[in-house]
Design a protein around this motif. Structure first.
Motif, short mmCIF file in Angstrom:
data_model
loop_
_atom_site.label_atom_id
_atom_site.label_comp_id
_atom_site.label_asym_id
_atom_site.label_seq_id
_atom_site.Cartn_x
_atom_site.Cartn_y
_atom_site.Cartn_z
N LYS A 147 33.42 0.50 -17.54
CA LYS A 147 33.99 1.60 -16.76
C LYS A 147 33.54 1.48 -15.31
N PRO A 148 34.40 1.87 -14.37
CA PRO A 148 33.95 1.87 -12.97
C PRO A 148 32.87 2.94 -12.77
N PHE A 149 31.94 2.65 -11.89
CA PHE A 149 30.87 3.62 -11.64
C PHE A 149 30.72 3.90 -10.15
N PHE A 150 30.25 5.10 -9.87
CA PHE A 150 29.88 5.51 -8.51
C PHE A 150 28.40 5.83 -8.53
N LEU A 151 27.64 5.08 -7.75
CA LEU A 151 26.20 5.32 -7.61
C LEU A 151 25.92 5.78 -6.18
N TYR A 152 25.51 7.02 -6.05
CA TYR A 152 25.01 7.55 -4.78
C TYR A 152 23.50 7.36 -4.82
N PHE A 153 22.99 6.52 -3.92
CA PHE A 153 21.59 6.10 -3.95
C PHE A 153 20.91 6.47 -2.64
N PRO A 154 20.54 7.75 -2.47
CA PRO A 154 19.83 8.18 -1.26
C PRO A 154 18.34 7.91 -1.39
N ILE A 155 17.90 6.80 -0.85
CA ILE A 155 16.51 6.39 -1.02
C ILE A 155 15.61 7.23 -0.11
N THR A 156 14.33 7.21 -0.39
CA THR A 156 13.38 8.09 0.30
C THR A 156 12.73 7.45 1.52
N SER A 157 13.10 6.25 1.85
CA SER A 157 12.44 5.54 2.94
C SER A 157 13.44 5.23 4.06
N PRO A 158 12.90 4.98 5.29
CA PRO A 158 11.49 4.99 5.68
C PRO A 158 11.00 6.35 6.17
N HIS A 159 11.54 7.42 5.58
CA HIS A 159 11.13 8.79 5.89
C HIS A 159 9.63 8.98 5.62
N PHE A 160 9.04 9.93 6.33
CA PHE A 160 7.67 10.36 6.03
C PHE A 160 7.60 10.87 4.59
N PRO A 161 6.53 10.63 3.85
CA PRO A 161 5.34 9.86 4.17
C PRO A 161 5.62 8.36 4.19
N VAL A 162 5.08 7.69 5.17
CA VAL A 162 5.27 6.26 5.32
C VAL A 162 4.23 5.55 4.45
N VAL A 163 4.67 5.08 3.29
CA VAL A 163 3.75 4.54 2.29
C VAL A 163 4.26 3.21 1.75
N PRO A 164 4.21 2.15 2.55
CA PRO A 164 4.65 0.85 2.04
C PRO A 164 3.76 0.38 0.90
N ALA A 165 4.37 -0.23 -0.10
CA ALA A 165 3.61 -0.78 -1.22
C ALA A 165 2.72 -1.92 -0.71
N PRO A 166 1.62 -2.18 -1.40
CA PRO A 166 0.67 -3.20 -0.92
C PRO A 166 1.32 -4.54 -0.61
N GLU A 167 2.30 -4.96 -1.40
CA GLU A 167 2.90 -6.28 -1.19
C GLU A 167 3.74 -6.35 0.09
N PHE A 168 4.00 -5.21 0.73
CA PHE A 168 4.78 -5.22 1.96
C PHE A 168 3.92 -4.98 3.20
N GLY A 200 1.87 -5.57 6.29
CA GLY A 200 1.77 -6.69 7.21
C GLY A 200 3.00 -7.56 7.28
N LYS A 201 4.10 -7.15 6.63
CA LYS A 201 5.31 -7.97 6.61
C LYS A 201 6.18 -7.81 7.86
N SER A 202 5.82 -6.87 8.73
CA SER A 202 6.55 -6.69 9.98
C SER A 202 5.58 -6.77 11.14
N ALA A 203 6.13 -6.71 12.34
CA ALA A 203 5.29 -6.65 13.55
C ALA A 203 5.44 -5.27 14.18
N ALA A 204 5.64 -4.25 13.33
CA ALA A 204 5.82 -2.88 13.83
C ALA A 204 5.03 -1.88 13.01
N GLY A 205 3.85 -2.28 12.53
CA GLY A 205 2.97 -1.36 11.84
C GLY A 205 3.46 -0.95 10.46
#
Length: 522
Positions: free
Chosen positions: A243-264, A266-271
């Motif tokens: 069946k066709p599906f519609f997925l509305y996926f409003p993710i919570t990032s990068p909204h506050f609280p800014v909580v990157p998982a450990p594996e991410f 240092g992966k950018s140059a913007a803190g």
């Protein structure tokens, strides 16, 4: 379809333009609408060559589909944008005239208003919302008093269902949260909390910052990965049904609280914020990979965008300070940030991929708005939208598929700030119907940026900019172009008083309210 005549008869009683099925396309694509939270125009690599944040999956989405350079959230904050996406209607027409829903807010989408998922269910779609809702619930209380919390404990009866949420507004399934920094601090599945929030949440400047209850061992860093896993599982399991599906996926990032998982980290140059954007991009990659594994990538339209511009108030460092610390401009070259009526408050990344329909590597400078999603989804699936619904939504399918057109699809676009200021965009002109587009006060444009760009205080009642020659909105032409000011102001007044900004009869605030629970599924 034995129920169809009965449905049409019932709708005819409720509306002069009944919901109906039209001639259906040969095949209906799956539709995924992926909404980031507080992601700036300049946070995405394909929009900002100088970005300090790698976004390979979003860049891939642009390379395999279309990138819009002039796409806008209807509002510069999240709740009203979400209302607009799901109803095709500007949120200022609802009871919410400014700001966002507070914790324990009642449902904002009116009980019987037609929504995108309800419309798509009528077209045979399975529908799901996974992520941040922030459009309100009817919270049952233990004392017949309004919902609230004191000393971290709420008067909510969590043993009872939460009414008025996603599954009451057209979704078959919901998993997510109200907002990551709003109580209750827990997941919600369909109309029940996952666990009982019975512990006062620890308040911290960088974490849970609004008092209320949480479930034991609630960890903010786990929210985004959990949502991603749920979305992947939904795609893979639903694809098996055919069946066709519609997925509305409003993710919570990068909204506050800014909580990157450990594996991410240092992966950018913007803190930490940059690292959280990298994680956001990785979630997009998980969705793309899931579509491929499920064998439905070729028949899925996926849209990615953001609900407003980048944050400066709750996050530290905010968008302005990141320029000085890292040389990264989250708003790109635009003026303003989240909450503002200026471009940076609402001009956002907008990417779409639909193999075989959207030409890879396309770029469009057409002015579009998130409220356009409803009529676009209708055009794609063969649904007929009554004239008293989706009052501000235009069908952008011709732009997605590269059809020739001689004039802009939208006559004009209303834009709205956190404090309720109005702006109107038409062609290259934008009128801000207020003395300033700033809505961040002491957190607004810093003195060094004003000096860098030559901004001066405005002593006129409004602002008028020609974005073609002045994209950073430095030269206010309000006094020099009174004819344009008058024309745009009159059009804005018309859109507000008519209850719509699309062609059609004037619409009242209660128009198109019909029992969506009666809309059948196939």
């Amino acid at each position: 379809m034995p129920r169809l005549p009965l449905l049409l008869a019932a709708c005819a009683i409720l509306s002069t333009a009944p919901l109906a099925r039209s001639a259906e396309p040969a095949s209906k694509p799956n539709i995924i609408f992926l909404l980031a939270d507080d992601l700036g125009y300049g946070d995405v690599g394909c929009y900002n060559p100088q970005s300090k944040i790698p976004t390979p999956n979003l860049d891939r989405l642009a390379a395999e589909g279309i990138r819009f350079t002039d796409a806008h959230a209807p509002d510069a904050v999240c709740t009203p944008t979400r209302y607009g996406i799901l109803t095709g209607r500007y949120c200022f027409r609802s009871r919410l005239k400014s700001g966002v829903l507070a914790p324990w807010g009642a449902p904002l989408i009116e009980d019987r208003r037609l929504t995108v998922p309800a419309m798509l269910r009528m077209q045979g779609y399975t529908t799901a919302c996974i992520g941040k809702w922030h459009l309100g619930f009817n919270w049952p209380t233990t004392d017949s008093e309004p919902p609230s919390s004191k000393d971290g404990i709420a008067n909510i009866n969590f043993a009872k269902p939460l009414e008025g949420g996603p599954i009451a507004r057209g979704f078959d399934y919901f998993f997510g949260c109200d907002a990551p920094n709003f109580p209750p601090y827990c997941f919600i599945e369909n109309d029940r909390t996952v666990g009982i929030p019975n512990e006062p949440a620890p308040m911290t400047k960088t974490g849970m910052n609004r008092p209320g209850p949480c479930v034991p061992n609630w960890k903010l860093v786990d929210i985004l990965p959990t949502l991603a896993r749920r979305a992947v599982r939904y795609i893979e399991e639903t694809a098996k049904t055919g069946k066709p599906f519609f997925l509305y996926f409003p993710i919570t990032s990068p909204h506050f609280p800014v909580v990157p998982a450990p594996e991410f980290k240092g992966k950018s140059a913007a803190g930490d914020f940059g690292d959280y954007v990298v994680q956001t991009d990785a979630v997009v990659g998980q969705v793309l990979d899931a579509l491929q594994r499920a064998g439905v990538a070729e028949k899925t339209l996926i849209i990615f965008t953001s609900d407003n511009g980048p944050e400066v108030v709750e996050v530290d460092p905010g968008a302005y300070e990141r320029i000085r610390l890292y040389g990264h401009r989250s708003m790109g070259d635009w003026r303003g940030v989240k909450r503002d009526a200026w471009e940076g408050g609402h001009r956002v990344a907008f990417l779409a991929r639909w193999p075989g329909q959207i030409k890879p590597g396309s770029v469009s400078d057409e002015t579009i708005c998130h409220v356009d999603f409803m009529r676009t989804a209708a055009a794609i699936t063969g649904a007929v939208v009554p004239p008293d619904a989706a009052e501000d939504s235009y069908n952008i399918l011709p732009i997605l598929t590269g059809q020739e057109h001689s004039k802009p699809l939208r006559e004009a676009t209303i834009l709205h700030s956190a404090n309720g200021k109005f702006a109107l965009r038409q062609d290259d002109w934008v009128l801000i119907a207020a003395q300033t587009g700033d809505d961040n006060g002491p957190h607004g444009e810093p003195a060094w940026l004003k000096a860098e760009r030559g901004y001066t205080a405005n002593d006129l009642p409004g602002e008028l900019f020609d974005l073609r020659v002045d994209p950073i909105e430095r030269r206010n032409l309000y006094a020099e172009k009174p004819d344009i000011v008058q024309r745009l102001a009159a059009l804005l007044a018309k859109y507000k008083s008519n209850g719509r900004s699309t062609p059609g009869p004037a619409s009242s605030p209660t128009a198109n309210l019909r029992p969506i629970h009666s809309i059948p599924t196939e």
